[in-house]
Design a protein around this motif. Structure first.
Motif, PDB file in Angstrom:
ATOM      1  N   GLY A 114      -3.756  73.782 -44.747  1.00  0.00           N
ATOM      2  CA  GLY A 114      -3.819  72.196 -44.781  1.00  0.00           C
ATOM      3  C   GLY A 114      -2.441  72.040 -44.394  1.00  0.00           C
ATOM      4  O   GLY A 114      -2.269  70.846 -45.383  1.00  0.00           O
ATOM      5  N   ASP A 115      -1.174  71.849 -43.411  1.00  0.00           N
ATOM      6  CA  ASP A 115       0.154  71.046 -43.806  1.00  0.00           C
ATOM      7  C   ASP A 115      -0.543  70.147 -42.788  1.00  0.00           C
ATOM      8  O   ASP A 115      -1.308  70.034 -41.661  1.00  0.00           O
ATOM      9  CB  ASP A 115       0.785  72.010 -42.660  1.00  0.00           C
ATOM     10  N   THR A 116       0.369  69.216 -42.883  1.00  0.00           N
ATOM     11  CA  THR A 116       0.129  67.652 -41.909  1.00  0.00           C
ATOM     12  C   THR A 116       0.610  67.231 -41.119  1.00  0.00           C
ATOM     13  O   THR A 116       2.155  67.533 -42.030  1.00  0.00           O
ATOM     14  CB  THR A 116      -0.517  66.874 -43.024  1.00  0.00           C
ATOM     15  N   LEU A 117       1.003  67.021 -40.548  1.00  0.00           N
ATOM     16  CA  LEU A 117       2.505  66.461 -39.310  1.00  0.00           C
ATOM     17  C   LEU A 117       2.448  65.199 -38.485  1.00  0.00           C
ATOM     18  O   LEU A 117       1.053  64.855 -37.796  1.00  0.00           O
ATOM     19  CB  LEU A 117       2.865  67.557 -37.970  1.00  0.00           C
ATOM     20  N   SER A 118       3.298  64.746 -39.320  1.00  0.00           N
ATOM     21  CA  SER A 118       3.168  63.369 -38.149  1.00  0.00           C
ATOM     22  C   SER A 118       4.198  62.815 -37.763  1.00  0.00           C
ATOM     23  O   SER A 118       5.591  62.533 -38.587  1.00  0.00           O
ATOM     24  CB  SER A 118       2.294  61.474 -39.067  1.00  0.00           C
TER      25      SER A 118
ATOM     26  N   ARG B 127       1.030  74.018 -49.611  1.00  0.00           N
ATOM     27  CA  ARG B 127       0.588  72.637 -48.553  1.00  0.00           C
ATOM     28  C   ARG B 127       2.587  72.113 -48.038  1.00  0.00           C
ATOM     29  O   ARG B 127       2.722  71.856 -48.819  1.00  0.00           O
ATOM     30  CB  ARG B 127       0.039  71.651 -49.136  1.00  0.00           C
TER      31      ARG B 127
ATOM     32  N   TYR C 268       4.394  75.572 -39.705  1.00  0.00           N
ATOM     33  CA  TYR C 268       3.083  74.623 -39.410  1.00  0.00           C
ATOM     34  C   TYR C 268       1.881  75.638 -39.209  1.00  0.00           C
ATOM     35  O   TYR C 268       1.500  76.767 -39.256  1.00  0.00           O
ATOM     36  CB  TYR C 268       2.129  74.161 -38.324  1.00  0.00           C
TER      37      TYR C 268
ATOM     38  N   ASN D   4       6.964  66.800 -31.146  1.00  0.00           N
ATOM     39  CA  ASN D   4       5.782  68.043 -31.908  1.00  0.00           C
ATOM     40  C   ASN D   4       5.331  69.207 -32.432  1.00  0.00           C
ATOM     41  O   ASN D   4       5.758  69.111 -33.592  1.00  0.00           O
ATOM     42  CB  ASN D   4       4.279  67.304 -31.256  1.00  0.00           C
TER      43      ASN D   4
ATOM     44  N   ALA E 108       6.602  64.541 -41.874  1.00  0.00           N
ATOM     45  CA  ALA E 108       6.691  62.991 -41.337  1.00  0.00           C
ATOM     46  C   ALA E 108       7.777  62.687 -40.464  1.00  0.00           C
ATOM     47  O   ALA E 108       8.797  62.807 -41.461  1.00  0.00           O
ATOM     48  CB  ALA E 108       6.350  61.755 -42.707  1.00  0.00           C
TER      49      ALA E 108
ATOM     50  N   ARG F 206       6.340  71.438 -35.156  1.00  0.00           N
ATOM     51  CA  ARG F 206       5.269  72.716 -35.674  1.00  0.00           C
ATOM     52  C   ARG F 206       6.131  73.880 -36.103  1.00  0.00           C
ATOM     53  O   ARG F 206       5.724  74.715 -36.773  1.00  0.00           O
ATOM     54  CB  ARG F 206       4.254  72.683 -35.301  1.00  0.00           C
TER      55      ARG F 206
ATOM     56  N   ALA G  23      -2.676  75.874 -40.287  1.00  0.00           N
ATOM     57  CA  ALA G  23      -3.324  75.146 -40.656  1.00  0.00           C
ATOM     58  C   ALA G  23      -4.863  75.345 -41.455  1.00  0.00           C
ATOM     59  O   ALA G  23      -5.052  74.605 -42.064  1.00  0.00           O
ATOM     60  CB  ALA G  23      -4.971  75.115 -38.681  1.00  0.00           C
TER      61      ALA G  23
ATOM     62  N   SER H  77       3.375  68.413 -46.145  1.00  0.00           N
ATOM     63  CA  SER H  77       3.553  67.215 -45.507  1.00  0.00           C
ATOM     64  C   SER H  77       4.539  66.818 -44.972  1.00  0.00           C
ATOM     65  O   SER H  77       5.687  66.321 -45.422  1.00  0.00           O
ATOM     66  CB  SER H  77       2.650  66.314 -46.426  1.00  0.00           C
TER      67      SER H  77
END
Length: 560
Positions: free
Chosen positions: A435-439, A393, A430, A421, A397, A425, A432, A395
């Motif tokens: 389970g990757d997350t991006l903010s 994974r 990136y 954004n 930010a 990615r 999905a 994560s």
């Protein structure tokens, strides 16, 4: 002339020493006393040199005992670690002590096997070999610059003929490090592999390494440095991801206007998976035959064996006999049947078995067909070994600073933020499914977070330079103060004394020269008066001789 001046004229060197400043006189007096003490001690005691250094307690006791027996003086240095003896006996004593095997050293290697002992048991020989191997390994480890001493303990179990009862050997290493020295993780791993490679069937995971403070240098599993390598692997993934993001966004929003942080979750577990899949059975015509078995049996007119098996049934049959039997009375109601039964065929014997003619006219037999066919079953076996260090994974930010328009910060447009954004990615790859997350957040940076927008007096780097410069200036001011208040007055005083001394010497020389000139002039005047008186006396006593002398002088000058 006063007595002091007379004494100073008689001893000019002492007079100059007395005129020096008092601190200089004190330092010179102390140096003179120390020199006298050192010379007296040097003249009284012989010159000592090092016989052996870094001597252990056991060897030191043996060496001191040998020196005492020879009545040789010795001294200790370096807190008892070095032994000093007179310089003229150092080399002879080293050879004499080497003949006795001193110093033996902390570790004894394969020299234990140089003197075989007859009659020693197998256990004693095994222990001696293990001691020699431990000593050799300790010597090899002590070759490292950071290691002062090393001790190696080997646990080698006895070999047995039963495989399931065999045990693997283990080893432990105790290291004494030099002051201020440490071992890197690669060096600890190298020591583990060094020991494991020297002992048969010893794995590096079974080697424990401990320092003198009781710190475990190798991990419990024996994998020294594995945790650090895993941390470096994760950190490398995170740094490379951050660098890719910054490389894309810096040209767009400007250097210093974007911040990115990445957290990577990596699976370091080792897994192996084996799966076996069976396909549905195919038609017999298309399937592969593994094995086939066919059995055919046909019997026509052959009676099967009867009776009880044994010796009688195995005997050949006896000669056939035809007994005469009286037929029963004829039945009037069935004359044809009675006549047929009462009139046997000609030349046929009446027996309990059918005649050959009757059997020939009857079709008897049995047919048996057996078939067994085994077909191959379709099967697929997959053996999958998962890679070590699988990325599970990511994560990410990202914070983007406001844009400055007309000197005021303005937030980014939603379309621009969506583009950023999407770029992030793509940069982070990136996924999905993973389970990757991006903010991505657009926010105004404070002045303390902006690089290059800080005033010089608020920049921490320039502040550090200013502090360093201030330290140097303070040191220079202190040195200048010491120079002006202490060193310069002392030098000026010493220079004034020297100048005054030079002036006094010059004045003395002038007075001496004037005195000498006066004495010379007085002597010349005294000599003229003496000559004049002598001439007068001669003229009074003998005027004729004086006249002759004057005439001769006049003739020499050309006067007639």
């Amino acid at each position: 002339m006063s007595p002091t001046a007379e004494w100073m004229d008689r001893y000019p060197v002492l007079a100059r020493l007395v005129q020096l400043p008092r601190p200089v006189l004190l330092v010179g007096a102390a140096a003179a006393v120390a020199l006298v003490v050192v010379l007296s001690m040097w003249a009284r005691e012989p010159n000592y040199q090092t016989l052996f250094s870094n001597v252990e307690g056991r060897d030191g006791g043996a060496i001191v005992s040998a020196l005492t027996q020879r009545n040789i003086p010795y001294k200790f240095a370096d807190n008892g670690a070095s032994i000093l003896v007179p310089a003229d006996q150092v080399y002879a004593l080293r050879l004499q002590l080497a003949e006795q095997g001193l110093p033996r050293g902390g570790n004894t290697g394969f020299e234990l096997l140089d003197q075989p002992r007859f009659g020693a048991s197998q256990f004693t020989e095994q222990v001696t070999y293990q001691r020699a191997l431990e000593g050799e390994l300790a010597r090899s480890i002590e070759a490292l610059h950071a290691v002062k001493t090393a001790r190696v303990h080997l646990a080698i179990p006895r070999q047995t003929l039963f495989v399931r009862d065999r045990e693997a050997p283990t080893a432990s290493v105790l290291l004494t490090m030099l002051p201020g020295r440490t071992l890197s993780e690669s060096q600890v791993s190298a020591i583990s592999w060094l020991v494991s490679s020297s002992v048969p069937k010893l794995n590096a995971e079974s080697v424990s390494i401990v320092d003198q403070d009781g710190h475990m240098l190798s991990s419990p599993g024996g994998e020294a440095g594995m945790d650090s390598s895993r941390r470096n692997f994760v950190s490398d993934i995170e740094q490379r991801t951050v660098q890719r993001i910054l490389t894309l966004l810096n040209p767009i929003v400007g250097i210093g206007n974007v911040r990115a942080q990445v957290s990577a979750t990596v699976d370091f577990s080792q897994r192996e998976q084996t799966s076996e899949t069976y396909r549905p059975n195919e038609t017999p015509g298309a399937a592969a035959i593994r094995s086939k078995q066919t059995s055919d049996a046909i019997q026509n007119g052959i009676l099967s064996a009867q009776g009880v098996p044994g010796a009688l049934s195995n005997e050949p049959p006896a000669n056939a006999t035809a007994p005469i039997q009286v037929p029963p009375a004829a039945n009037p109601q069935a004359p044809n049947a009675a006549n047929a039964a009462a009139a046997p065929a000609a030349g046929a014997a009446v027996t309990g078995a059918p005649s050959p003619a009757a059997m020939a006219g009857t079709d008897k037999g049995s047919t048996r067909n057996d078939a067994t066919i085994n077909y191959e079953v379709d099967r697929t076996i997959n053996h999958i070994k998962h890679e070590l260090g699988t990325l599970q994974r990511l994560s990410v930010a990202v914070v983007v600073n406001y844009q400055h328009k007309d000197g005021e910060p303005v937030p980014l447009e939603p379309a621009d933020l969506d583009k950023i954004n999407e770029l992030v990615r793509q940069a982070m790859a990136y996924s999905a499914d993973r389970g990757d997350t991006l903010s991505v957040v657009n926010s105004a940076f404070t002045d303390s977070n902006l690089e290059g927008n800080l005033p010089i007096w608020k920049d921490p780097e320039y502040q550090a330079y200013a502090m360093l410069l201030g330290k140097y200036l303070l040191i220079l001011v202190a040195l200048f103060f010491v120079w002006r208040s202490i060193v310069r007055p002392v030098i000026q005083g010493f220079a004034n004394v020297q100048l005054e001394r030079a002036k006094q010497d010059t004045h003395k020389q002038v007075l001496t020269e004037q005195r000498r000139q006066d004495e010379l002039r007085a002597s010349e005047i005294s000599r003229y008066e003496d000559n004049l008186n002598t001439a007068r006396n001669m003229a009074t006593k003998d005027p004729r001789a004086v006249a002759m002398v004057l005439r001769s002088w006049m003739e020499k000058n050309g006067t007639p």
